[in-house]
Write a protein that holds these residues in place. Structure first.
Motif, PDB file in Angstrom:
ATOM      1  N   VAL A   1      48.765  36.404  30.315  1.00 39.04           N
ATOM      2  CA  VAL A   1      48.592  36.548  31.763  1.00 39.04           C
ATOM      3  C   VAL A   1      47.160  36.972  32.083  1.00 39.04           C
ATOM      4  CG1 VAL A   1      49.325  37.864  33.794  1.00 39.04           C
ATOM      5  CG2 VAL A   1      51.029  37.020  32.184  1.00 39.04           C
TER       6      VAL A   1
ATOM      7  N   TRP B   1      47.201  38.820  39.616  1.00 37.39           N
ATOM      8  CA  TRP B   1      47.867  38.484  38.348  1.00 37.39           C
ATOM      9  C   TRP B   1      47.170  39.157  37.170  1.00 37.39           C
ATOM     10  CZ3 TRP B   1      52.454  36.886  37.126  1.00 37.39           C
ATOM     11  CH2 TRP B   1      53.206  36.144  38.039  1.00 37.39           C
TER      12      TRP B   1
ATOM     13  N   GLN C   1      45.066  35.465  41.920  1.00 34.52           N
ATOM     14  CA  GLN C   1      44.865  35.469  40.470  1.00 34.52           C
ATOM     15  C   GLN C   1      44.289  36.804  40.007  1.00 34.52           C
ATOM     16  OE1 GLN C   1      42.688  31.825  40.356  1.00 34.52           O
ATOM     17  NE2 GLN C   1      44.434  30.695  39.547  1.00 34.52           N
TER      18      GLN C   1
ATOM     19  N   TYR D   1      48.349  42.645  37.210  1.00 41.18           N
ATOM     20  CA  TYR D   1      49.733  42.660  36.716  1.00 41.18           C
ATOM     21  C   TYR D   1      49.767  42.495  35.195  1.00 41.18           C
ATOM     22  CZ  TYR D   1      54.537  41.131  35.908  1.00 41.18           C
ATOM     23  OH  TYR D   1      55.813  41.009  35.430  1.00 41.18           O
TER      24      TYR D   1
ATOM     25  N   ASN E   1      44.361  34.088  33.691  1.00 42.98           N
ATOM     26  CA  ASN E   1      43.997  34.373  35.072  1.00 42.98           C
ATOM     27  C   ASN E   1      42.550  34.790  35.222  1.00 42.98           C
ATOM     28  OD1 ASN E   1      46.334  33.920  36.947  1.00 42.98           O
ATOM     29  ND2 ASN E   1      47.313  35.046  35.297  1.00 42.98           N
TER      30      ASN E   1
END
Length: 132
Positions: free
Chosen positions: A101, A89, A86, A92, A105
């Motif tokens: 996102v 993530w 996570q 990202y 996360n």
């Protein structure tokens, strides 16, 4: 009964074709602004809703562990591995500049941190009871 299933299959196929035919060239949907949330695109609204479900999926285990005041049945490796990914993530989400996102996360990392922390606390509490 088998006859009804065979009649439904072409109907589902036909409806799927109609849906795809309605898309623009290259089958790419248009990501328009949301009418309910003007600052967001539709993809962000869908991301917020989907993220809510996956983020809070670990909460029932955490609540159950806190209610029974025991770490029995909890696997800390799963929560730790999930927390590491996570964090990936979150990174990202920063790279692609996606608010859903990032937000979900970050919350999920916090929930997994609480789960591992509660597990460690109850393990130490159990060891203290068995020694004392």
């Amino acid at each position: 009964m088998p006859r009804a299933r065979t009649a439904v299959t072409p109907l589902v196929f036909f409806l799927g074709l109609i849906t795809l035919y309605g898309c623009q060239e290259d089958l790419i949907p248009i990501d328009t602004k949301s009418l309910l949330f003007p600052g967001f695109h539709h993809s962000e609204v869908v991301g917020l809703i989907a993220g809510f479900g996956t983020t809070f999926a670990a909460v029932p285990d955490l609540v159950a562990m806190l209610k029974r005041r025991s770490s029995a049945g909890m696997n800390p490796r799963m929560a730790a591995i999930l927390g590491v990914f996570q964090i990936a993530w979150v990174y990202y989400g920063l790279l692609i500049d996606s608010r859903p996102v990032i937000a979900w996360n970050v919350i999920a990392v916090f929930i997994n941190f609480l789960s591992v922390g509660a597990y460690c606390y109850f393990i130490r509490l159990g060891e203290a009871k068995s020694v004392g």
